[in-house]
Enzyme design. Structure first.
Site, PDB file in Angstrom:
ATOM      1  NE  ARG A   1       2.433  10.232  19.430  1.00 52.28           N
ATOM      2  CZ  ARG A   1       1.435  10.556  18.625  1.00 52.28           C
ATOM      3  NH1 ARG A   1       1.530  10.341  17.315  1.00 52.28           N
ATOM      4  NH2 ARG A   1       0.321  11.077  19.095  1.00 52.28           N
TER       5      ARG A   1
ATOM      6  CB  CYS B   1       3.074  14.609  22.238  1.00 57.27           C
ATOM      7  SG  CYS B   1       2.730  12.815  22.258  1.00 57.27           S
TER       8      CYS B   1
ATOM      9  CB  THR C   1       3.203   9.072  24.499  1.00 61.60           C
ATOM     10  OG1 THR C   1       2.033   9.063  25.331  1.00 61.60           O
ATOM     11  CG2 THR C   1       3.668   7.647  24.312  1.00 61.60           C
TER      12      THR C   1
ATOM     13  CB  CYS D   1      -2.323  12.057  27.740  1.00 58.71           C
ATOM     14  SG  CYS D   1      -2.811  11.992  25.984  1.00 58.71           S
TER      15      CYS D   1
ATOM     16  CE  LYS E   1      -4.090  10.777  20.633  1.00 62.27           C
ATOM     17  NZ  LYS E   1      -3.168  11.851  20.220  1.00 62.27           N
TER      18      LYS E   1
ATOM     19  CB  THR F   1      -0.831   7.160  26.576  1.00 61.76           C
ATOM     20  OG1 THR F   1       0.586   7.217  26.765  1.00 61.76           O
ATOM     21  CG2 THR F   1      -1.320   8.433  25.905  1.00 61.76           C
TER      22      THR F   1
END
Length: 236
Positions: A49, A83, A85, A194, A164, A125
């Site tokens: 994203r 999520c 974003t 986030c 991640k 983010t």
């Protein structure tokens, strides 16, 4: 619990699993049958994203829309996206969605308002920060947002991608000092905007819950409330 919750996840997969665990731990169940049925699309192949929003990466919207449609077809009665974003596309996605949805952004801002915070820190983010998704909603509730410096934001992004990649400890080392800096600048609490951030800062959510607005945990709580609506009270 017969209401089926749809989770459009994989952004990232570890955060999705953490989100499911939070739902399970928050559900006042005494046996398997009293837990919430979850239909999960844990699709890590949804394009990044942030890369799309700030550097002309592949558009994730088609994959997000396909995931929403698959969850609807599978019988989901409410769909959520763990999520932050991805909520850049929330309005567009929900306009074509025929089931109930819950916004992670709205849920966090409502919780900040409920706690009567006037100033909060914001970790998210770069794309979420630049899009102003939290800042706009917070300002509508007269809540001030303390943002990161450029160097702090780079460290946050490095920490997010460390999580991640499975390196949670490195993510914590990068993000914890910035969390503490936000509090030192006058934030009453810090938004973990986030879903990788609460994974890295899990210790902070336990030891300093009054200073944490964990977007994963807050969304999980809202999902439990939705699933329990109009349901018989559980008997111990």
């Amino acid at each position: 619990m017969s209401r089926k919750l749809g989770i459009l996840g994989g952004m990232g997969p570890l955060a999705t699993v953490e989100f499911m665990q939070k739902i399970i731990s928050r559900t006042p169940a005494h046996n398997d049958q009293q837990h919430i049925p979850m239909l999960v699309s844990n699709n890590p192949q949804i394009p990044d994203r942030t890369a799309y929003l700030i550097s002309n990466g592949e558009d994730p919207y088609p994959a997000l829309k396909e995931g929403m449609e698959q969850l609807q077809q599978a019988g989901a009665e409410c769909i959520v996206m763990p999520c932050n974003t991805a909520h850049y596309w929330y309005t567009r996605l929900t306009n074509s969605c025929n089931v109930h949805t819950i916004s992670i952004i709205d849920s966090v801002v409502d919780e900040a308002k409920h706690r009567r915070y006037r100033t909060v820190g914001l970790l998210a983010t770069t794309a979420t920060m630049m899009a102003g998704m939290y800042q706009t909603k917070l300002a509508q509730q007269q809540i001030n947002a303390i943002e990161t410096t450029d160097s702090e934001q780079q460290a946050i992004m490095n920490g997010i991608y460390a999580v991640k990649a499975g390196n949670v400890e490195h993510g914590k080392q990068l993000m914890q000092p910035i969390f503490e800096a936000m509090l030192n600048r006058g934030a009453e609490a810090v938004i973990f905007g986030c879903t990788e951030i609460p994974v890295a800062l899990a210790e902070q959510t336990i030891s300093q819950p009054q200073h944490c607005l964990d977007s994963l945990d807050i969304l999980a709580e809202q999902c439990v409330h939705w699933a329990q609506a109009d349901a018989p009270e559980l008997v111990a």
